[in-house]
Scaffold this motif. Structure first.
Motif, PDB file in Angstrom:
ATOM      1  N   GLN A 140      29.447  28.772  44.344  1.00 50.71           N
ATOM      2  CA  GLN A 140      29.813  30.157  44.045  1.00 50.71           C
ATOM      3  C   GLN A 140      29.908  31.021  45.300  1.00 50.71           C
ATOM      4  OE1 GLN A 140      27.500  32.062  40.993  1.00 50.71           O
ATOM      5  NE2 GLN A 140      27.736  30.391  39.536  1.00 50.71           N
ATOM      6  N   ALA A 141      29.010  30.798  46.245  1.00 52.61           N
ATOM      7  CA  ALA A 141      28.965  31.634  47.446  1.00 52.61           C
ATOM      8  C   ALA A 141      30.257  31.533  48.252  1.00 52.61           C
ATOM      9  CB  ALA A 141      27.767  31.252  48.321  1.00 52.61           C
ATOM     10  N   ARG A 142      30.902  30.369  48.235  1.00 50.67           N
ATOM     11  CA  ARG A 142      32.160  30.219  48.976  1.00 50.67           C
ATOM     12  C   ARG A 142      33.248  31.106  48.387  1.00 50.67           C
ATOM     13  NH1 ARG A 142      33.931  24.073  49.899  1.00 50.67           N
ATOM     14  NH2 ARG A 142      35.753  25.202  50.712  1.00 50.67           N
ATOM     15  N   ASP A 202      36.637  45.357  37.122  1.00 44.23           N
ATOM     16  CA  ASP A 202      35.630  44.408  37.626  1.00 44.23           C
ATOM     17  C   ASP A 202      36.331  43.148  38.108  1.00 44.23           C
ATOM     18  OD1 ASP A 202      33.467  42.831  38.222  1.00 44.23           O
ATOM     19  OD2 ASP A 202      32.460  43.078  36.299  1.00 44.23           O
ATOM     20  N   ILE A 203      36.252  42.874  39.411  1.00 49.37           N
ATOM     21  CA  ILE A 203      36.819  41.632  39.955  1.00 49.37           C
ATOM     22  C   ILE A 203      35.736  40.810  40.649  1.00 49.37           C
ATOM     23  CG2 ILE A 203      39.208  42.405  40.177  1.00 49.37           C
ATOM     24  CD1 ILE A 203      38.649  43.049  43.115  1.00 49.37           C
ATOM     25  N   SER A 204      34.477  41.074  40.288  1.00 49.41           N
ATOM     26  CA  SER A 204      33.373  40.297  40.855  1.00 49.41           C
ATOM     27  C   SER A 204      33.256  38.968  40.128  1.00 49.41           C
ATOM     28  CB  SER A 204      32.067  41.074  40.704  1.00 49.41           C
ATOM     29  OG  SER A 204      31.709  41.187  39.318  1.00 49.41           O
ATOM     30  N   LEU A 205      32.496  38.062  40.701  1.00 46.80           N
ATOM     31  CA  LEU A 205      32.137  36.833  40.001  1.00 46.80           C
ATOM     32  C   LEU A 205      31.065  37.195  38.985  1.00 46.80           C
ATOM     33  CD1 LEU A 205      31.746  33.297  41.369  1.00 46.80           C
ATOM     34  CD2 LEU A 205      29.897  34.227  39.986  1.00 46.80           C
ATOM     35  N   HIS A 206      31.330  36.971  37.713  1.00 49.40           N
ATOM     36  CA  HIS A 206      30.373  37.372  36.678  1.00 49.40           C
ATOM     37  C   HIS A 206      30.636  36.569  35.404  1.00 49.40           C
ATOM     38  CE1 HIS A 206      33.982  39.787  35.841  1.00 49.40           C
ATOM     39  NE2 HIS A 206      33.582  39.810  34.579  1.00 49.40           N
ATOM     40  N   CYS A 207      29.716  36.658  34.491  1.00 46.23           N
ATOM     41  CA  CYS A 207      29.859  35.982  33.199  1.00 46.23           C
ATOM     42  C   CYS A 207      30.320  36.974  32.137  1.00 46.23           C
ATOM     43  CB  CYS A 207      28.539  35.353  32.771  1.00 46.23           C
ATOM     44  SG  CYS A 207      28.090  33.883  33.720  1.00 46.23           S
ATOM     45  N   VAL A 255      39.897  28.338  48.541  1.00 44.83           N
ATOM     46  CA  VAL A 255      38.748  27.428  48.614  1.00 44.83           C
ATOM     47  C   VAL A 255      39.183  25.993  48.355  1.00 44.83           C
ATOM     48  CG1 VAL A 255      36.514  26.844  47.602  1.00 44.83           C
ATOM     49  CG2 VAL A 255      37.122  29.243  47.982  1.00 44.83           C
ATOM     50  N   ALA A 256      40.051  25.803  47.386  1.00 47.41           N
ATOM     51  CA  ALA A 256      40.513  24.446  47.075  1.00 47.41           C
ATOM     52  C   ALA A 256      41.226  23.812  48.261  1.00 47.41           C
ATOM     53  CB  ALA A 256      41.448  24.479  45.863  1.00 47.41           C
ATOM     54  N   CYS A 257      41.955  24.607  49.030  1.00 54.10           N
ATOM     55  CA  CYS A 257      42.654  24.089  50.206  1.00 54.10           C
ATOM     56  C   CYS A 257      41.746  23.969  51.423  1.00 54.10           C
ATOM     57  CB  CYS A 257      43.842  24.982  50.548  1.00 54.10           C
ATOM     58  SG  CYS A 257      45.177  24.961  49.337  1.00 54.10           S
ATOM     59  N   GLY A 258      40.528  24.484  51.330  1.00 50.78           N
ATOM     60  CA  GLY A 258      39.577  24.388  52.440  1.00 50.78           C
ATOM     61  C   GLY A 258      39.849  25.348  53.574  1.00 50.78           C
TER      62      GLY A 258
END
Length: 495
Positions: free
Chosen positions: A459-461, A224-229, A252-255
């Protein structure tokens, strides 16, 4: 030094395995294969005859004194062992904070009932964690520490193998303990505080106790490599088994996902991960660079601890070294490794093929009392830098551009933050075309986790980057081996 004595039930066990099962930290970069020489112990009683591997690693005087490799040592009745202190490794130098902008939203992961959120980057070698104020979004404090899973091996492969041999629970317990210790340093309860977790795919699997066997065999499928809790942890999404959430977080941090500018993000860690592209298209790859640029697989290598040689020049017969904290030299960390190679090339002690001058070929080049740089160390650097540079060339080719077309190069990680860019170019690690376009961004993986801890509407980004980035399998690329062989050589004109 820590003294160990053993109950009768321990007799017959391998000493390194015993330490792992008892939660006793002992460095074992190779995972107990007898090749790294790091698991050194002093046997004060019942040493027995040294093994062939002991005789390779230790001098005759050290063998006579009782020094042995724990991975080659069987516990016997009456044996007493002293372990080197591990305290120095706890003082690992933190990478400079990445100045990521605060999110514009107001909803913080963990909800209104959670005044604090811990953002964490779990690296193969080190872990970094930041305490984020849930109300203001400000980073209150950042701490770093060793990933003590290193006692099972220095890289993800050795840890996957260890997990597959029944040590998954021990690996999970270790990383949970390390996160808890960092949370305590931040002043929060690690068992209750919400976490945002970035890490490579293997580290995230081990943290969750997921079966890692499929990560180590074709077709290399993650669980599992999805965004999840997972419990109180928000696990950030990854691209593949080999390009994980830490890279997505850095993008994302670098834009990069918001820009038309073509940029290249390079994480110069053990796995050599990189992403090229912009908001419209991204390609990603991972190459097995090995831990040389983190001080691993280097005879006198060490993490970025006080006393680690971090910079040096060779002008005359005596090298001038700079150590972390100005302490007496105890070893050499990643930046020191790179600078040593550059200076040895410049002084013509090493040639463009990596061959070391005959005067130093057997014993190594002395950097400080007890610290040498060997011919094998040179070869480790050649393998690491060649893998990284070849990976860059393949990505450029698949993207259809030349190095001159890359408008910005981001160097991520503590090593990337502190390297001398000119010397990195000088040994051929980076292209000359990148000169003047390189930005050291520090721990961009942690920076992305902090952004998400501040504002979970982002999260969507992260999900979009994980889904849009196309992985290039370097092992399947027909040109990778050609580039790899070419960049095993050092540049003649730049040394």
């Amino acid at each position: 030094m820590q003294q160990l004595t053993f109950e009768a039930a321990a007799c017959g066990q391998n000493l390194l395995t015993y330490c792992q099962e008892q939660g006793i930290y002992l460095a074992a970069a190779c995972g107990g294969n007898g090749t790294c020489g790091k698991c050194r112990v002093l046997v004060t009683a019942g040493a027995g005859a040294p093994t062939a591997q002991d005789q390779i690693v230790f001098s005759a005087e050290e063998l006579a004194a009782g020094w042995r490799l724990a991975c080659c040592l069987t516990i016997t009745a009456g044996m007493a062992v002293q372990l080197p202190d591990a305290d120095a490794e706890e003082a690992i130098e933190a990478a400079a904070d990445f100045n990521a902008p605060a999110g514009s939203g107001s909803k913080i992961f963990g909800g209104a009932g959670s005044p604090w959120v811990v953002a964490a980057d779990i690296g193969t070698t080190t872990i970094a964690a930041s305490l984020v104020d849930g109300a203001s979004g400000l980073v209150v404090k950042t701490v770093t520490g060793i990933n003590h899973q290193r006692r099972f091996g220095a890289d993800v492969i050795t840890r996957i193998e260890a997990a597959g041999k029944g040590k998954l629970a021990l690996l999970q317990e270790q990383i949970a303990g390390d996160l808890g210790a960092l949370a305590a340093q931040l002043g929060v309860d690690g068992a209750a505080a919400p976490f945002v977790i970035a890490g490579n795919t293997t580290m995230e699997h081990l943290l969750q106790g997921l079966d890692c066997r499929s990560l180590g065999v074709a077709p290399y499928t993650p669980v599992d490599i999805s965004l999840h809790c997972c419990g109180q942890m928000l696990i950030m999404p990854g691209i593949s088994t080999f390009v994980g959430a830490d890279i997505v977080s850095g993008v994302v941090a670098c834009g990069m996902d918001q820009s038309d500018e073509i940029a290249l993000l390079i994480d110069l860690g053990t796995n050599g991960e990189m992403v090229i592209g912009n908001r419209q298209r991204m390609l990603a790859a991972s190459t097995a660079a090995g831990p040389a640029f983190e001080g691993g697989n280097i005879q006198c290598g060490t993490a970025g601890i006080p006393g680690a040689i971090a910079a040096l020049t060779i002008d005359g017969e005596t090298p001038q070294v700079t150590t972390i904290g100005g302490e007496a030299p105890v070893g050499i960390c990643g930046t020191g490794v790179l600078e040593t190679v550059y200076e040895l090339l410049k002084a013509e002690i090493v040639d463009e093929t990596g061959l070391m001058d005959d005067d130093y070929a057997d014993e190594g080049y002395p950097l400080a009392p007890g610290v040498v740089f060997t011919a094998q160390d040179i070869r480790e650097v050649q393998l690491a830098k060649s893998a990284i540079r070849a990976g860059m060339e393949v990505l450029l080719t698949h993207y259809g551009i030349a190095a001159e077309d890359v408008e910005r190069v981001y160097l991520a990680g503590g090593f990337g933050q502190k390297i001398d860019v000119d010397k990195a170019i000088g040994i051929g690690l980076l292209s000359e075309a990148f000169a003047g376009r390189i930005a050291a961004v520090g721990n961009s993986a942690l920076a992305g986790a902090v952004m998400l801890a501040r504002d979970d509407t982002l999260q969507a980004r992260f999900v979009r980057v994980a889904e849009m980035a196309e992985e290039v399998a370097l092992a399947e690329d027909v040109h990778f081996s050609e580039w790899f062989m070419e960049y095993m050589f050092f540049p003649e004109d730049d040394a």
